[in-house]
Motif scaffolding. Structure first.
Motif, PDB file in Angstrom:
ATOM      1  N   LEU A   8     -75.479   6.999  51.549  1.00  0.00           N
ATOM      2  CA  LEU A   8     -75.431   5.655  52.127  1.00  0.00           C
ATOM      3  C   LEU A   8     -74.819   5.741  53.521  1.00  0.00           C
ATOM      4  N   ILE A   9     -75.520   5.183  54.492  1.00  0.00           N
ATOM      5  CA  ILE A   9     -75.045   5.224  55.871  1.00  0.00           C
ATOM      6  C   ILE A   9     -75.024   3.799  56.406  1.00  0.00           C
ATOM      7  N   TRP A  10     -73.897   3.419  56.991  1.00  0.00           N
ATOM      8  CA  TRP A  10     -73.765   2.092  57.592  1.00  0.00           C
ATOM      9  C   TRP A  10     -73.840   2.250  59.100  1.00  0.00           C
ATOM     10  N   SER A  15     -75.721  -6.430  67.181  1.00  0.00           N
ATOM     11  CA  SER A  15     -74.954  -7.334  66.324  1.00  0.00           C
ATOM     12  C   SER A  15     -75.434  -7.292  64.877  1.00  0.00           C
ATOM     13  N   THR A  16     -76.365  -6.391  64.569  1.00  0.00           N
ATOM     14  CA  THR A  16     -76.950  -6.337  63.237  1.00  0.00           C
ATOM     15  C   THR A  16     -76.434  -5.138  62.450  1.00  0.00           C
ATOM     16  N   PRO A  17     -75.726  -5.399  61.328  1.00  0.00           N
ATOM     17  CA  PRO A  17     -75.306  -4.279  60.478  1.00  0.00           C
ATOM     18  C   PRO A  17     -76.485  -3.800  59.634  1.00  0.00           C
ATOM     19  N   VAL A  18     -76.612  -2.487  59.478  1.00  0.00           N
ATOM     20  CA  VAL A  18     -77.721  -1.908  58.727  1.00  0.00           C
ATOM     21  C   VAL A  18     -77.170  -0.857  57.779  1.00  0.00           C
ATOM     22  N   VAL A  19     -77.650  -0.882  56.536  1.00  0.00           N
ATOM     23  CA  VAL A  19     -77.307   0.150  55.567  1.00  0.00           C
ATOM     24  C   VAL A  19     -78.567   0.948  55.274  1.00  0.00           C
ATOM     25  N   ILE A  20     -78.455   2.267  55.398  1.00  0.00           N
ATOM     26  CA  ILE A  20     -79.581   3.150  55.121  1.00  0.00           C
ATOM     27  C   ILE A  20     -79.293   3.876  53.816  1.00  0.00           C
TER      28      ILE A  20
END
Length: 162
Positions: A8-10, A15-20
């Protein structure tokens, strides 16, 4: 990337948080939640016995319940609040386009409604946090996103104290 940074990568993209999620094991972690919620939607469609079914409502319910259960362990009352937010955000705000006329939003009741929604959301989230802080008292088991965020908060506060 997963070998270096984990499954899991944050990221913060502007301004947009993304989780991969780069691991099938991490995706399968909530498989039971997805299956349970999907089964509930299928039951609702079957119970309609051929009458008209509002698929938009069912899909909104499915999405809200999935997110709520993965994030906090159960559905709480998120759906009602999310619907109010969605409805309020589609209203035209004069103040967004003409700052000198923000008072029009006050007169139309938009600002009052926004304040009510923020209070409703705040009360809802405070309840979720309270339940997770006192898990034993509420009979909550498992480890979810709220627990992780509370642990991060605790770690950050401990760092400030040192």
């Amino acid at each position: 990337m997963a070998k270096t940074y984990g499954p899991l990568i944050w990221l913060q993209l502007g301004s947009t948080p993304v989780v991969i999620v780069s691991s099938a094991d991490a995706v399968q972690l909530y498989r039971q939640v997805r299956e349970d919620e999907t089964a509930q939607i299928i039951r609702k469609i079957q119970e309609a016995n051929g009458s008209v079914v509002n698929m938009t409502d069912l899909l909104v319910t499915l999405t809200n319940n999935l997110i709520a259960r993965v994030a906090s362990g159960k559905t709480y009352g998120f759906q009602h609040t999310v619907r109010r937010i969605a409805k309020a955000t589609t209203r035209f705000s004069v103040g967004n386009y003409f700052p000198l006329f923000t008072s029009m939003d006050r007169l139309s009741g938009l600002l009052r409604e926004a304040d009510e929604i923020f209070k409703e959301s705040d009360d809802l989230f405070e309840g979720v946090i309270e339940e997770h802080v006192n898990k034993k008292d509420f009979g909550i088991k498992g480890h979810d996103l709220v627990d992780i965020l509370l642990e991060i908060q605790k770690d950050v506060l401990n760092l400030k104290d040192t």
